[in-house]
Design an enzyme around this catalytic site. Structure first.
Site, PDB file in Angstrom:
ATOM      1  N   ASN A  11      17.956 -53.727  34.504  1.00  0.00           N
ATOM      2  CA  ASN A  11      17.458 -55.019  34.008  1.00  0.00           C
ATOM      3  C   ASN A  11      18.256 -56.194  34.584  1.00  0.00           C
ATOM      4  O   ASN A  11      18.518 -57.183  33.894  1.00  0.00           O
ATOM      5  CB  ASN A  11      17.433 -55.070  32.470  1.00  0.00           C
ATOM      6  CG  ASN A  11      16.705 -56.278  31.886  1.00  0.00           C
ATOM      7  OD1 ASN A  11      17.058 -56.786  30.826  1.00  0.00           O
ATOM      8  ND2 ASN A  11      15.705 -56.777  32.565  1.00  0.00           N
ATOM      9  N   ARG A  14      15.058 -55.878  39.482  1.00  0.00           N
ATOM     10  CA  ARG A  14      13.596 -55.871  39.595  1.00  0.00           C
ATOM     11  C   ARG A  14      12.874 -56.432  38.374  1.00  0.00           C
ATOM     12  O   ARG A  14      12.013 -57.323  38.511  1.00  0.00           O
ATOM     13  CB  ARG A  14      13.106 -54.432  39.870  1.00  0.00           C
ATOM     14  CG  ARG A  14      13.529 -53.918  41.227  1.00  0.00           C
ATOM     15  CD  ARG A  14      13.330 -52.414  41.333  1.00  0.00           C
ATOM     16  NE  ARG A  14      14.262 -51.701  40.446  1.00  0.00           N
ATOM     17  CZ  ARG A  14      14.265 -50.378  40.252  1.00  0.00           C
ATOM     18  NH1 ARG A  14      13.367 -49.622  40.876  1.00  0.00           N
ATOM     19  NH2 ARG A  14      15.148 -49.829  39.455  1.00  0.00           N
TER      20      ARG A  14
HETATM   21  P1  4NP Z   1      17.511 -52.769  38.710  1.00  0.00           P
HETATM   22  O1  4NP Z   1      18.652 -52.455  39.778  1.00  0.00           O
HETATM   23  O2  4NP Z   1      17.171 -51.458  38.001  1.00  0.00           O
HETATM   24  O3  4NP Z   1      16.361 -53.264  39.518  1.00  0.00           O
HETATM   25  O4  4NP Z   1      18.069 -53.799  37.759  1.00  0.00           O
HETATM   26  C1  4NP Z   1      19.826 -51.789  39.434  1.00  0.00           C
HETATM   27  C2  4NP Z   1      20.843 -52.474  38.822  1.00  0.00           C
HETATM   28  C3  4NP Z   1      22.030 -51.829  38.499  1.00  0.00           C
HETATM   29  C4  4NP Z   1      22.179 -50.496  38.782  1.00  0.00           C
HETATM   30  C5  4NP Z   1      21.148 -49.807  39.386  1.00  0.00           C
HETATM   31  C6  4NP Z   1      19.978 -50.454  39.704  1.00  0.00           C
HETATM   32  N1  4NP Z   1      23.386 -49.821  38.460  1.00  0.00           N
HETATM   33  O5  4NP Z   1      23.502 -48.629  38.754  1.00  0.00           O
HETATM   34  O6  4NP Z   1      24.286 -50.447  37.883  1.00  0.00           O
END
Ligand code: 4NP
Length: 152
Positions: A11, A14
């Protein structure tokens, strides 16, 4: 008045973009929709969106700096009419939290709006370069245009 929740892993990359894009489109049409976003992991709870998401949104005249990362919660299945996920892994994680068939039916893979039945994923741009965020923006913009046209 639709209530829509956008969900990704952290969060911060994307789903904050998806929230900002759909909220902006609904505002432009004075639809008064409620749009929010959440993650399936709590690692970034309380944080602003990733600076690269903020920048890409800003380039398209959307301000997402009011958003803070939060974890999806059980009550979201009651609050929201639809829960859009970014990829198959989010899909399985969110389905795991649903308790009824009605709740499971609310969960949709967002790119199936623009590419029906293909189960395409919005690629996670977190570990990639800056251009990944503009690609993600364009994918989400296209899907959100379909969502607005279908549900307005
Ligand atoms: P999101 O991206 O799912 O699009 O917000 C990510 C943000 C952080 C992490 C992985 C994906 N993480 O592993 O911390």
């Amino acid at each position: 008045m639709m209530k829509i929740l956008m969900v990704c892993l952290g969060n911060i990359c994307r789903s904050p973009l998806a929230e900002g894009i759909l909220q902006e489109k609904s505002n432009q049409l004075s639809l008064n929709w409620t749009v929010d976003s959440a993650g399936t992991i709590s690692t970034h709870q309380g944080e602003l969106p990733d600076s690269r998401s903020i920048e890409v949104a800003h380039n398209h005249e959307i301000n997402i700096t009011g958003q803070r990362s939060r974890l999806i919660k059980i009550s979201d299945f009651e609050t929201y009419d639809l829960i859009y996920v970014m990829d198959e892994s989010n899909y399985l994680d969110v389905l795991d939290l649903a308790k009824t068939e009605e709740e499971r039916d609310k969960v949709k893979i967002i790119l199936n709006e623009s590419y029906p039945k293909e189960n395409r994923s919005v690629p996670d741009p977190y570990y990639g370069g800056d251009d990944g965020f503009e690609i993600v923006y364009q994918m989400l913009d296209k899907a959100c245009t379909v969502i607005i046209e279908k549900l307005k």
